[in-house]
Design an enzyme around this catalytic site. Structure first.
Site, short mmCIF file in Angstrom:
data_model
loop_
_atom_site.label_atom_id
_atom_site.label_comp_id
_atom_site.label_asym_id
_atom_site.label_seq_id
_atom_site.Cartn_x
_atom_site.Cartn_y
_atom_site.Cartn_z
CG HIS A 188 -20.73 -121.10 22.43
ND1 HIS A 188 -21.82 -121.36 23.23
CD2 HIS A 188 -20.03 -122.26 22.34
CE1 HIS A 188 -21.78 -122.62 23.62
NE2 HIS A 188 -20.71 -123.18 23.11
CB SER A 222 -16.23 -124.35 24.14
OG SER A 222 -17.45 -123.89 24.69
#
Length: 432
Positions: free
Chosen positions: A371, A309
């Site tokens: 997340h 990410s």
């Protein structure tokens, strides 16, 4: 010399004032006469004497007018929906008084039902009528997308936005969504949507897209039956033999296809929402859970599920907290040696940003918030994970792996709810 102060600008008139007026004022788009006619058309849509079919027909006719109206007239339509279709305050007051008076009696249940019904606004029924005709859901999603940028400057629009978000949260519940795999054999119109909506790593060409849909990759999206042909959100996955630490190999069109017999790890390297009008409606958590289960069924050897990410808020945060001379020493991070103290300092700041910085009890970084809110933990920082200009601009090229351990998702969410960010020991060690 006396300074001349410009007179304060008068606040805009409410739709109630405009409906009672004779003349248009300043920059108002619709004249009072046309505004009254427009209100009558909206009221006709929710007329209790009109059937659902007739109400839907009237809503479609209004949507056709709206599609051809200039932006200023659309704004007047929003204001009418927001200000003229609220719940009846007298009914609410009466129902609340009755509900409070009968607490602890057999009438309490019926009084609660009466209060709930009083709280339902005419605006709810209006929006439901728009959703009734085939293209109505598309109309409402697009309307909210256009509305959102105006909320900060005009608080009068907040009730309409809140009503839309509440209804969308029901209408787009995961129970009504379908998970579909997107492949190179999908219709070209759908593949074009992937190129258009990719928000993390731009798809540069059709060959780039083909690489992302190769045999060692998977792409899944959530679809809604009323917005068929367009994913609401999609995730791109690379199947590998280890946790990826750099995005470059995953996007390299000339790289060899991974040996699927050795694949043990699924890397979620891009998640993109496609509908601005559905902001605040969360289905990313459910998407990842569904994809994990789908992948496990197809590839039983997969044991690790993680992301690669970006850290989009890091540089801006660092600019506010780190000394200016330090910032200057990090401007060319790719030239720093592995043992350079500046490199270790930057990693330490990044670990602090991801591991400690909270706002209202939630991680400060937007991707981390997503997340970690889904039950992942901060697993590993990757130097030069994204050496592209965008990656360097956002986070000096740093990327992060968030680990999704299906057995610990609930535990990690509970930890986060207590104000503690779940993270691997290696991340903690970086800022000790």
């Amino acid at each position: 010399m006396t300074e001349i102060t410009a007179p304060a600008k008068a606040p805009p008139r409410s739709t109630r004032e405009r409906l009672a007026a004779t003349w248009r004022k300043d920059t108002e788009a619709l004249s009072p006469r046309v505004l009254r006619r427009t209100l009558a058309e909206l009221q006709a849509i929710v007329d209790p004497r009109a059937s659902e079919v007739e109400g839907g027909r009237r809503a479609r006719a209004f949507a056709d007018w709206y599609a051809g109206a200039p932006a200023e007239q659309r704004r007047d339509a929003w204001l009418l929906m927001s200000e003229q279709f609220g719940a009846d305050p007298k009914k609410i007051h009466s129902a609340r008084e009755h509900y409070e008076a009968v607490q602890g009696t057999p009438e309490e249940g019926a009084a609660e039902i009466r209060l709930r019904r009083a709280l339902v606004s005419a605006r709810t029924r209006l929006l439901q009528r728009f959703a009734a005709f085939p293209a109505g859901m598309r109309f409402l999603v697009d309307l909210r997308a256009e509305l959102l940028p105006h909320l900060r400057g005009d608080k009068r629009l907040l009730p309409l936005d809140a009503e839309l978000e509440t209804l969308f949260s029901t209408w787009f519940d995961v129970g009504f969504l379908e998970l579909r795999r997107l492949s190179w054999d999908s219709p070209a119109s759908l593949l074009e949507k992937l190129i258009k909506y990719e928000a993390v790593h731009d798809i540069r060409s059709w060959s780039d897209l083909k690489n992302r849909l190769d045999s060692d990759r998977r792409c899944y999206g959530f679809f809604h039956p009323r917005l068929d042909g367009e994913p609401l959100i999609f995730v791109e996955v690379a199947l590998t033999d280890s946790m990826s630490d750099c995005i470059t190999p995953l996007l390299d069109e000339s790289a060899a296809v991974s040996d699927m017999d050795k694949a043990t790890t699924a890397i979620f390297y891009s998640i993109s929402n496609t509908q601005a009008g559905l902001r605040g409606v969360s289905f990313g958590d459910s998407l990842i859970k569904h994809v994990v289960e789908t992948l496990k069924a197809e590839f039983p050897r997969l044991k690790t599920f993680a992301t690669l990410s970006p850290i989009p808020g890091f540089r801006a945060w660092l600019a506010r907290h780190a000394p200016a001379d330090k910032l200057a020493s990090w401007e060319k991070p790719l030239e720093l040696d592995a043992k350079a103290p500046q490199r270790q300092e930057l990693l330490s700041w990044a670990a602090r940003y991801l591991g400690r910085e909270l706002q209202d009890g939630k991680p400060l970084d937007p991707v981390a918030r997503f997340h970690l809110g889904n039950g992942a933990r901060v697993e590993r920082l990757n130097w030069a994970g994204d050496p592209s200009p965008k990656g360097l601009k956002q986070s000096f090229g740093l990327m992060v792996n968030y680990l999704y351990d299906p057995k610990r998702l609930d535990k990690h969410r509970a930890t986060l709810s207590q104000g503690v960010i779940p993270m691997a020991a290696a991340i903690e060690d970086l800022y000790r």
